[in-house]
Design a protein around this motif. Sequence first.
Motif, PDB file in Angstrom:
ATOM      1  N   THR A  78       0.838  -1.203   0.000  1.00  0.00           N
ATOM      2  CA  THR A  78       0.000   0.000   0.000  1.00  0.00           C
ATOM      3  C   THR A  78       0.871   1.250   0.000  1.00  0.00           C
ATOM      4  O   THR A  78       0.546   2.243  -0.686  1.00  0.00           O
ATOM      5  CB  THR A  78      -0.936  -0.016   1.213  1.00  0.00           C
ATOM      6  N   LEU A  79       1.981   1.207   0.747  1.00  0.00           N
ATOM      7  CA  LEU A  79       2.906   2.341   0.750  1.00  0.00           C
ATOM      8  C   LEU A  79       3.493   2.557  -0.642  1.00  0.00           C
ATOM      9  O   LEU A  79       3.661   3.700  -1.107  1.00  0.00           O
ATOM     10  CB  LEU A  79       4.008   2.115   1.775  1.00  0.00           C
ATOM     11  N   GLN A  80       3.823   1.481  -1.337  1.00  0.00           N
ATOM     12  CA  GLN A  80       4.361   1.603  -2.692  1.00  0.00           C
ATOM     13  C   GLN A  80       3.312   2.168  -3.651  1.00  0.00           C
ATOM     14  O   GLN A  80       3.619   3.001  -4.518  1.00  0.00           O
ATOM     15  CB  GLN A  80       4.854   0.242  -3.179  1.00  0.00           C
ATOM     16  N   LEU A  81       2.027   1.716  -3.481  1.00  0.00           N
ATOM     17  CA  LEU A  81       0.959   2.259  -4.315  1.00  0.00           C
ATOM     18  C   LEU A  81       0.816   3.755  -4.090  1.00  0.00           C
ATOM     19  O   LEU A  81       0.592   4.525  -5.051  1.00  0.00           O
ATOM     20  CB  LEU A  81      -0.355   1.542  -3.994  1.00  0.00           C
ATOM     21  N   HIS A 102     -13.454  -2.772   6.176  1.00  0.00           N
ATOM     22  CA  HIS A 102     -12.307  -3.130   5.347  1.00  0.00           C
ATOM     23  C   HIS A 102     -11.996  -2.006   4.358  1.00  0.00           C
ATOM     24  O   HIS A 102     -10.843  -1.603   4.177  1.00  0.00           O
ATOM     25  CB  HIS A 102     -12.577  -4.416   4.558  1.00  0.00           C
ATOM     26  N   ILE A 103     -13.069  -1.513   3.729  1.00  0.00           N
ATOM     27  CA  ILE A 103     -12.890  -0.486   2.695  1.00  0.00           C
ATOM     28  C   ILE A 103     -12.428   0.821   3.318  1.00  0.00           C
ATOM     29  O   ILE A 103     -11.493   1.462   2.816  1.00  0.00           O
ATOM     30  CB  ILE A 103     -14.207  -0.302   1.918  1.00  0.00           C
ATOM     31  N   ALA A 104     -13.082   1.241   4.413  1.00  0.00           N
ATOM     32  CA  ALA A 104     -12.710   2.511   5.041  1.00  0.00           C
ATOM     33  C   ALA A 104     -11.297   2.452   5.602  1.00  0.00           C
ATOM     34  O   ALA A 104     -10.523   3.417   5.475  1.00  0.00           O
ATOM     35  CB  ALA A 104     -13.712   2.847   6.148  1.00  0.00           C
ATOM     36  N   SER A 105     -10.931   1.332   6.231  1.00  0.00           N
ATOM     37  CA  SER A 105      -9.582   1.216   6.785  1.00  0.00           C
ATOM     38  C   SER A 105      -8.523   1.250   5.683  1.00  0.00           C
ATOM     39  O   SER A 105      -7.530   1.980   5.776  1.00  0.00           O
ATOM     40  CB  SER A 105      -9.468  -0.075   7.593  1.00  0.00           C
ATOM     41  N   GLY A 106      -8.743   0.453   4.631  1.00  0.00           N
ATOM     42  CA  GLY A 106      -7.779   0.451   3.546  1.00  0.00           C
ATOM     43  C   GLY A 106      -7.658   1.816   2.894  1.00  0.00           C
ATOM     44  O   GLY A 106      -6.546   2.259   2.549  1.00  0.00           O
ATOM     45  N   PHE A 107      -8.764   2.516   2.730  1.00  0.00           N
ATOM     46  CA  PHE A 107      -8.731   3.836   2.107  1.00  0.00           C
ATOM     47  C   PHE A 107      -7.981   4.831   2.991  1.00  0.00           C
ATOM     48  O   PHE A 107      -7.168   5.633   2.488  1.00  0.00           O
ATOM     49  CB  PHE A 107     -10.163   4.307   1.857  1.00  0.00           C
ATOM     50  N   ALA A 108      -8.253   4.796   4.315  1.00  0.00           N
ATOM     51  CA  ALA A 108      -7.580   5.733   5.219  1.00  0.00           C
ATOM     52  C   ALA A 108      -6.074   5.473   5.265  1.00  0.00           C
ATOM     53  O   ALA A 108      -5.270   6.412   5.313  1.00  0.00           O
ATOM     54  CB  ALA A 108      -8.185   5.627   6.623  1.00  0.00           C
ATOM     55  N   VAL A 109      -5.664   4.205   5.244  1.00  0.00           N
ATOM     56  CA  VAL A 109      -4.234   3.888   5.243  1.00  0.00           C
ATOM     57  C   VAL A 109      -3.576   4.426   3.968  1.00  0.00           C
ATOM     58  O   VAL A 109      -2.482   5.019   4.000  1.00  0.00           O
ATOM     59  CB  VAL A 109      -4.025   2.368   5.383  1.00  0.00           C
ATOM     60  N   LEU A 110      -4.244   4.264   2.826  1.00  0.00           N
ATOM     61  CA  LEU A 110      -3.686   4.772   1.570  1.00  0.00           C
ATOM     62  C   LEU A 110      -3.575   6.299   1.604  1.00  0.00           C
ATOM     63  O   LEU A 110      -2.579   6.877   1.142  1.00  0.00           O
ATOM     64  CB  LEU A 110      -4.555   4.314   0.401  1.00  0.00           C
ATOM     65  N   MET A 111      -4.583   6.970   2.150  1.00  0.00           N
ATOM     66  CA  MET A 111      -4.525   8.429   2.240  1.00  0.00           C
ATOM     67  C   MET A 111      -3.343   8.877   3.095  1.00  0.00           C
ATOM     68  O   MET A 111      -2.595   9.795   2.741  1.00  0.00           O
ATOM     69  CB  MET A 111      -5.837   8.968   2.826  1.00  0.00           C
ATOM     70  N   ARG A 112      -3.182   8.249   4.244  1.00  0.00           N
ATOM     71  CA  ARG A 112      -2.074   8.628   5.126  1.00  0.00           C
ATOM     72  C   ARG A 112      -0.720   8.356   4.464  1.00  0.00           C
ATOM     73  O   ARG A 112       0.234   9.108   4.661  1.00  0.00           O
ATOM     74  CB  ARG A 112      -2.184   7.877   6.446  1.00  0.00           C
TER      75      ARG A 112
END
Length: 681
Positions: free
Chosen positions: A372-375, A434-444
Amino acid sequence: MLNALRPNRATGVARALPRETRDTLFVLAVIAWVVALQAAHIPWWTTVLTAGVLAWRARLALRTAPLPRWPWRLGLLLVTLAATFASHGTLLGQQAGVTLVVVLLALKTLELRARRDAFVVFFLAFFTLLTHFFYSQSLLTAAGILIALLGLLTALVNAHMPVGQPPLAQAARIAAGMALLGAPIMLVLFLLFPRMAPLWGVPNNDPAGRSGLSDEMRVGEIAQLALDDSIALRVRFDGGRPPPAGLLYFRGPVFGGFDGQEWRPLESGFARERRLSADLRPRGEPVGYEVTLEPNRRPWVFVLEAATTAPTLPGENRVRMTEELQWIAQRSINSLVRYRASSHLDFGHGPLQAEIGLQDYVQLPPGFNPRTLQLAQELRRQHGPGPAAAPALVNAALDRLRTGGYTYTLEPGAYGRHTADEFWFDRKAGFCEHIASGFAVLMRAMDIPARVVTGYQGGEVNGVDGFWTVRQRDAHAWTEVWLQGEGWVRVDPTGAVFPGRVGSLQRLRAPATGFAGAIDNFNPTLIAQLRATWEAINNVWNQWVLDYTQGRQLDLLRALGFASPSWQDLATVLLGVVIVVSLLGALWTLWERQQHDPWLRLLRRARQRLARLGIASEEHTPPRELARRATVQLGDSPATRALADWLLRLEAQRYARDSGTTLPQLKQEFRRLAWPARRAT
């Protein structure tokens, strides 16, 4: 034919039993019902022990065997005390007290020998009934308690019929009549007895409570709530017109801290040391509504995003708004509450320019979600760095959700250590958290401040009463991202994966199996209509019974003409009603006995004729005494003997089981009596 004979056969078996056995079995059945109502709230061993004791006592009654001696009762008592202490860690308090009361009620039946023992059992059972309200005050609970109350009243009336073997149906009719006569008194006390908090009401501190949102979010948690159809809150919008479905967000806990596994509220860091201002900026006209909130064992007060004024809860339970726009009460919501609120569905909040406190909302734990960090780095290279690129980065992530083959499901399977990586690259399936957590991690990961917000989204209107019903399965998680010049902005990534979840309020449900599935397949429309009707009835119970507060009592007094009513006025009105009703009841009883009892009227006529002959009497003088006085004062003659015989038969017609004489016969004989002459003095 056989089915028609079964009730008569059962009645015949009951009549064949000795009176003591029959009455004992009936009392045991009523006690079993009282205990069964508590089965969900007491330790399992309590239900087992109580059932065993009641079955033992029933066996002794059927065999007319002697009751156990005191060593048995003492041993069971010691076992009860030890088990209660082991279960609750104490012998005091609500939970331990209810456990002891339930078991002691059953143990008392082991010394049920005389009427005095029966009365102790009855009133101990009445007390046990009250403890049910510690755990539930629902309409079903009230119905179950009403059945138990009628059973106990029937047993109590039957115990006051010591002669013969009166049928239980007769005692039940008398008990039902007593309950109906007491209903007006109950209604007056309910309406006018002053509700002075905290004395009024039943404490409800059951730590188990119902399922609901939590103060932390582990991926997969809200998916469990999606299977819970219980009601979280009901809403009645002013004018009966709810806002568009996509705007119905009832805000709950906000999570800004992430440790790689769970989302939690921020407890330390820049945002705690230098708190970010809520800076709520409402726009447009507010929406007014009334919320009936079910107990959630939490201090959370749910309102639509975003309320500008604090809801007013009953009593002294004040409400405040946090910097994350969540409304928090001083005390947990342990009972049904109703409050009004007003919200601006179009609003902005949070700082418009970057502040130090925002750094906490870009923190990520090291060693988690490397893909996710690489994305995030790839997206940053495509759209550029800096705050100006943040809106484009948000839209890029949403486009990926729309077009990347992601699906919305209640059963995505168990996630491992790298939850965001699994969602974005492997499973591509999940529920709202799942969706909200993954989205928030990508934003951060792209240096965009983000946090997860939980609450309820959507609901459904009840076609019977028009209330908007929000259930536990409407629990939802969405995100907020901070954009320069705009502040915190709601972004619901679930809507990009499954638009129906937010827009048209479609819901995924676990497939119904067994009996429930058969019912749903039978007639879904009928089942939905019956459910809506039942929930509307429950809502009426909630609105007019459970939520009948002191404020509504004072409103009643205002309707009666009081300008500034107080609880002292309530007490005065209640006292006045009690006095007036008591006087009317006494006058009615006196008039009814004197005017409507033909036997008393006939006795009064005989007493008047005897007074003319010089035989004085009082209102309470029985016919037998009148006959004795007539014989003594008028002498022995055929007319005197006929008069005395008539008076004795008049008394027998009233009090003997089978006198063989009817009241009309006595009236005819009274008119034909040859009255003796008055003795000269």
